[in-house]
Write a protein that holds these residues in place. Structure first.
Motif, PDB file in Angstrom:
ATOM      1  N   VAL A  88       0.828  -1.197   0.000  1.00  0.00           N
ATOM      2  CA  VAL A  88       0.000   0.000   0.000  1.00  0.00           C
ATOM      3  C   VAL A  88       0.868   1.256   0.000  1.00  0.00           C
ATOM      4  N   THR A 117      -5.666   1.816   3.081  1.00  0.00           N
ATOM      5  CA  THR A 117      -5.935   0.809   2.061  1.00  0.00           C
ATOM      6  C   THR A 117      -5.461   1.328   0.709  1.00  0.00           C
ATOM      7  N   LYS A 118      -5.473   0.455  -0.280  1.00  0.00           N
ATOM      8  CA  LYS A 118      -5.107   0.890  -1.627  1.00  0.00           C
ATOM      9  C   LYS A 118      -6.108   1.906  -2.158  1.00  0.00           C
ATOM     10  N   GLU A 119      -7.347   1.813  -1.658  1.00  0.00           N
ATOM     11  CA  GLU A 119      -8.382   2.715  -2.145  1.00  0.00           C
ATOM     12  C   GLU A 119      -8.247   4.122  -1.566  1.00  0.00           C
ATOM     13  N   ASN A 120      -7.752   4.232  -0.324  1.00  0.00           N
ATOM     14  CA  ASN A 120      -7.740   5.568   0.297  1.00  0.00           C
ATOM     15  C   ASN A 120      -6.346   6.166   0.455  1.00  0.00           C
ATOM     16  N   ARG A 121      -5.301   5.433   0.065  1.00  0.00           N
ATOM     17  CA  ARG A 121      -3.949   5.900   0.358  1.00  0.00           C
ATOM     18  C   ARG A 121      -3.612   7.222  -0.308  1.00  0.00           C
ATOM     19  N   ASN A 122      -4.255   7.531  -1.434  1.00  0.00           N
ATOM     20  CA  ASN A 122      -3.957   8.780  -2.134  1.00  0.00           C
ATOM     21  C   ASN A 122      -4.825   9.942  -1.667  1.00  0.00           C
ATOM     22  N   THR A 123      -5.896   9.638  -0.929  1.00  0.00           N
ATOM     23  CA  THR A 123      -6.808  10.696  -0.492  1.00  0.00           C
ATOM     24  C   THR A 123      -6.709  10.982   1.001  1.00  0.00           C
TER      25      THR A 123
END
Length: 215
Positions: free
Chosen positions: A33, A192-198
């Motif tokens: 991640v 998570t991979k879904e939220n790591r950028n936000t």
């Protein structure tokens, strides 16, 4: 009042991690991640805001694409062995062996680099705004009683906020990890991979707020 930040991983994944701060924020992560990269980005943001950062990260060591162990790396780039695969650890004959799975922990190497960092963080002048990175408070590191004492002292230190990582609960609870989870001045983020950028702005904002409250 939040003082520290921790990162951790979603339940059911052994390798997910938690990051914590004094007046903490934490978050969970899964393999690949980018937890350490995220911590480094937070440190960069703090430095850009003229906040001092110190402490250490844990990095994988790979040879020919195969993971052979872990190193601890300070924020300033110094490096020491944390662990190696058993037959590659270089452990001295007659020395007590601390093992997590296939990895043998090099406790003297870890303590020689990590412990002075804790002593330095308590030596700043009153009013300094500082972030101290502890990546991570895990099974390997917790073989060191001196490390456990140092983490507890830093959690109660008034001069810094901790940005750290802890493992998710699995099997027998780790005493210090549960202490961190149970503190009212710790905020935990799940990565998570879904939220790591936000999630990055939220982590930075929480840490900045904890530093303002501590100043």
């Amino acid at each position: 009042m939040i003082k520290h930040v921790f990162l951790t991983g979603p339940p059911g994944n052994y390798f997910k991690r938690t990051i914590y701060w004094r007046c903490c924020i934490g978050y969970c992560v899964i393999p690949g991640v980018g937890k350490t990269t995220l911590v480094q980005k937070v440190c960069d943001a703090m430095k850009a805001a003229e906040v001092s950062c110190s402490g250490f990260y844990t990095e994988e060591v790979r040879v020919g694409g195969r993971r052979v162990g872990f190193d601890m790396v300070t924020v300033t780039g110094e490096r020491a062995h944390l662990s190696r695969v058993g037959n590659e650890s270089g452990a001295s004959a007659g020395r007590r062996e601390y093992r997590v799975g296939q990895y043998v922990v090099d406790l003297p190497s870890f303590e020689n680099l990590a412990l002075p960092l804790f002593r330095q963080v308590g030596g700043g002048s009153e009013g300094d705004r500082r972030v101290f990175v502890i990546d991570e408070v895990g099974k390997m590191e917790l073989f060191s009683q001196a490390f456990i004492r140092a983490v507890r002292q830093t959690l109660d230190c008034s001069s810094c906020s901790i940005l750290g990582t802890i493992p998710i609960p699995k099997g027998k609870p780790l005493g210090l990890v549960e202490e961190v989870r149970g503190r009212t001045d710790v905020k935990v983020f799940t990565i998570t991979k879904e939220n790591r950028n936000t999630i990055f702005p939220d982590i930075v904002a929480t840490l900045q707020q904890s530093l303002k409250q501590a100043s």
